[in-house]
Scaffold this active site. Structure first.
Site, mmCIF file in Angstrom:
data_model
loop_
_atom_site.group_PDB
_atom_site.id
_atom_site.type_symbol
_atom_site.label_atom_id
_atom_site.label_comp_id
_atom_site.label_asym_id
_atom_site.label_seq_id
_atom_site.Cartn_x
_atom_site.Cartn_y
_atom_site.Cartn_z
ATOM 1 C CG ASP A 94 -41.856 96.316 60.849
ATOM 2 O OD1 ASP A 94 -41.093 97.290 60.730
ATOM 3 O OD2 ASP A 94 -41.460 95.142 60.938
ATOM 4 C CG ASP A 129 -36.044 97.058 59.513
ATOM 5 O OD1 ASP A 129 -36.164 95.862 59.215
ATOM 6 O OD2 ASP A 129 -37.009 97.773 59.876
HETATM 7 C C1 DX5 Z 1 -39.842 96.093 56.351
HETATM 8 C C2 DX5 Z 1 -39.814 96.129 57.847
HETATM 9 C C3 DX5 Z 1 -38.841 95.193 58.461
HETATM 10 C C4 DX5 Z 1 -39.077 93.759 58.093
HETATM 11 C C5 DX5 Z 1 -37.846 92.943 58.304
HETATM 12 O O1 DX5 Z 1 -40.647 97.103 55.888
HETATM 13 O O2 DX5 Z 1 -39.472 97.422 58.304
HETATM 14 O O3 DX5 Z 1 -38.803 95.375 59.865
HETATM 15 O O4 DX5 Z 1 -40.115 93.193 58.807
HETATM 16 O O5 DX5 Z 1 -38.107 91.661 57.874
HETATM 17 P P1 DX5 Z 1 -36.996 90.698 57.306
HETATM 18 O O6 DX5 Z 1 -35.978 90.518 58.397
HETATM 19 O O7 DX5 Z 1 -37.738 89.477 56.973
HETATM 20 O O8 DX5 Z 1 -36.379 91.389 56.112
HETATM 21 ZN ZN ZN Z 2 -39.090 97.672 60.489
#
Ligand code: DX5
Ligand code: ZN
Length: 212
Positions: free
Chosen positions: A34, A173
């Site tokens: 990310d 996601d």
């Molecule tokens: C949010 C990111 C995601 C996030 C997902 O902006 O794009 O990839 O890290 O994390 P979880 O699974 O904890 O929601």
């Molecule tokens: Zn992400």
């Protein structure tokens, strides 16, 4: 079987390299980076010099999610890491320019939409892109609650892709856990991005098994 792309966003920096080594021992399909510029989203994350250090330990294919207004420098940096996918956001200016830039480097291109963007807006460009990343939370941080409206988007997109015989892959996601993963898979998702549900646990493989 659904693929899993593990996000490192919620991993404590002190144990990042150990977490990567642990993930290498699992069957996660991808490591999801990310990348945030402090403009497209408020957070800044994973500066390039830090990626240079940690990426040496990664033995899994890379899935790069650019939450940035101007992807140019990031595409130029990440292309050297030989990622499977680089995903940019539909909501930025000139997104078409960056689709071409990613393709010119022989990297698969993804387009992501935020929760308030309609899935139908992507239909006319689907034949140009390899992956659609449906955000099921507002981009910017891990550990948020899954937005159920994204299931409708997944279903609509699955139908459109199948009817038109396209090869585009559907990735989702944000807020993925053992319950929301089932909902996403039955709606037609191909790849689940998952952060905290995996990395906040002691047994990464067990969590990945539960997701699948
Ligand atoms: C949010 C990111 C995601 C996030 C997902 O902006 O794009 O990839 O890290 O994390 P979880 O699974 O904890 O929601
Ligand atoms: Zn992400």
């Amino acid at each position: 079987m659904v693929k899993v792309s593990t996000s490192l966003l919620s991993v404590n920096k002190d144990i990042l390299i150990d977490s990567i080594k642990n993930l290498n021992e699992t069957n996660t399909d991808f490591i999801h980076y990310d990348v945030m510029d402090g403009q497209f989203v408020n957070n800044t994350f994973f500066p390039n010099d830090e990626i240079n250090i940690i990426n040496k330990y990664v033995e899994k294919p890379l899935d790069v999610h650019l939450m940035v207004n101007d992807p140019t420098e990031y595409i130029n940096f990440y292309k050297n890491l030989n990622p499977t996918y680089i995903t940019i956001h539909y909501e930025i200016e000139n997104y078409r320019k960056y689709i071409n830039m990613i393709k010119e480097n022989n990297i698969k291109v993804g387009i992501s939409i935020k929760p308030n963007t309609l899935i139908e807006e992507l239909y006319e460009i689907l034949d140009e892109i390899d992956l659609v990343l449906i955000m099921s939370v507002e981009p910017g941080k891990g550990g948020q609650t899954f937005n159920e409206d994204s299931l409708i988007k997944i279903k609509k997109l699955r139908k459109y892709i199948d009817v038109n015989q396209l090869n585009t892959v559907i990735e989702v996601d944000g807020g993925i856990n053992d319950i929301t993963s089932k909902q996403c898979v039955s709606s037609g998702a191909d790849i689940l991005v998952c952060g905290s549900y995996i990395t906040n646990s002691d047994d990464y493989q067990e969590q990945i098994n539960k997701l699948r």
